[in-house]
Design a protein around this motif. Structure first.
Motif, short mmCIF file in Angstrom:
data_model
loop_
_atom_site.label_atom_id
_atom_site.label_comp_id
_atom_site.label_asym_id
_atom_site.label_seq_id
_atom_site.Cartn_x
_atom_site.Cartn_y
_atom_site.Cartn_z
N GLY A 1 7.68 12.97 -8.58
CA GLY A 1 6.99 11.99 -9.42
C GLY A 1 7.89 10.84 -9.83
N VAL A 2 9.16 11.11 -10.02
CA VAL A 2 10.11 10.06 -10.38
C VAL A 2 10.21 9.04 -9.25
CG1 VAL A 2 12.54 9.59 -10.93
CG2 VAL A 2 11.40 11.60 -11.90
N SER A 3 10.33 9.51 -8.01
CA SER A 3 10.42 8.58 -6.87
C SER A 3 9.10 7.87 -6.62
CB SER A 3 10.89 9.31 -5.62
OG SER A 3 12.28 9.57 -5.70
N LEU B 1 8.99 5.21 -9.23
CA LEU B 1 9.95 4.19 -8.86
C LEU B 1 9.39 3.29 -7.77
CD1 LEU B 1 12.80 2.94 -8.89
CD2 LEU B 1 13.51 4.76 -7.34
N LEU B 2 8.76 3.89 -6.76
CA LEU B 2 8.19 3.10 -5.67
C LEU B 2 7.10 2.15 -6.18
CD1 LEU B 2 8.05 5.69 -2.78
CD2 LEU B 2 9.13 3.44 -2.67
N GLU B 3 6.27 2.60 -7.10
CA GLU B 3 5.23 1.71 -7.64
C GLU B 3 5.86 0.49 -8.30
OE1 GLU B 3 2.36 3.63 -10.16
OE2 GLU B 3 1.89 5.11 -8.61
N ALA C 1 0.80 -1.23 0.00
CA ALA C 1 0.00 0.00 0.00
C ALA C 1 0.83 1.28 0.00
CB ALA C 1 -0.93 -0.01 1.21
N VAL C 2 2.11 1.19 0.30
CA VAL C 2 2.94 2.39 0.46
C VAL C 2 2.91 3.31 -0.76
CG1 VAL C 2 5.32 3.23 0.74
CG2 VAL C 2 4.42 1.49 2.28
N PRO C 3 3.15 2.83 -1.97
CA PRO C 3 3.19 3.78 -3.09
C PRO C 3 1.90 4.59 -3.25
CG PRO C 3 4.15 1.68 -3.74
CD PRO C 3 3.51 1.47 -2.39
N ALA C 4 0.76 3.95 -3.18
CA ALA C 4 -0.51 4.67 -3.36
C ALA C 4 -0.77 5.61 -2.19
CB ALA C 4 -1.66 3.69 -3.51
#
Length: 173
Positions: free
Chosen positions: A107-109, A112-114, A30-33
């Motif tokens: 947005g890049v990070s 990347l996380l997704e 769930a972290v990226p969202a």
């Protein structure tokens, strides 16, 4: 509330079960969202605001989560494929000062996380109980089981997301 620890400090559970592991994996998934939602709608002046006095900016927090979770992913893979491999601590504060974290586009990070979490979560779901007992040898913490690391990184994502959401709440953003 201490702004350094908006969800409290990390406390590992006394034991691990398949259900507990599955819950931690879902938290990591769930972290990226959740992080993207936490910074949603914030413009550059807001992202340049520190989450606490003498703390990182919101943008640096986002970049830190990406940096940290890249390291975590590699550590997990090393622990599963090698016997108690050495892993090195890194200077998180210095990394946060590097240009890609101090002034880079979040947005890049977030992207990347997704991608990273997609791979990491698939990998975590493939592990069995014995693999979660494997260790890596952290230069500052000593031997760390993957169970412990799983709980730590589940907390870590919630912890830094809460830095952002707690600041937004305090500031009325």
């Amino acid at each position: 509330m201490d702004p350094r620890y908006p969800i409290g400090t990390f406390t590992p559970p006394p034991s691990f079960t398949p259900a507990l592991r599955a819950g931690y994996i879902e938290q990591i998934a769930a972290v990226p969202a959740r992080l993207r939602e936490a910074v949603g709608g914030l413009t550059e002046p807001y992202l340049g605001h520190p989450y606490r006095e003498d703390g990182w900016t919101l943008a640096q927090v986002v970049h830190h989560v990406a940096d940290s979770h890249i390291n975590a992913y590699v550590r997990f893979k090393l622990a599963v494929t090698e016997d108690n491999p050495p892993v090195k601590a890194y200077n998180e504060a210095r990394w946060a000062e590097l240009p890609d974290a101090a002034a880079g586009e979040i947005g890049v990070s977030l992207d990347l996380l997704e991608s990273l979490h997609g791979r990491w979560v698939a990998f975590l779901r493939s592990l069995d109980a014995a693999q979660f007992e494997r260790t890596y040898n952290h230069s500052a913490m000593g031997p760390v089981t993957l169970d412990h690391a799983l709980a730590l990184y589940a907390w870590h994502g919630r912890h830094h997301t809460a830095h952002i959401t707690a600041l937004r709440e305090r500031m009325g953003w």
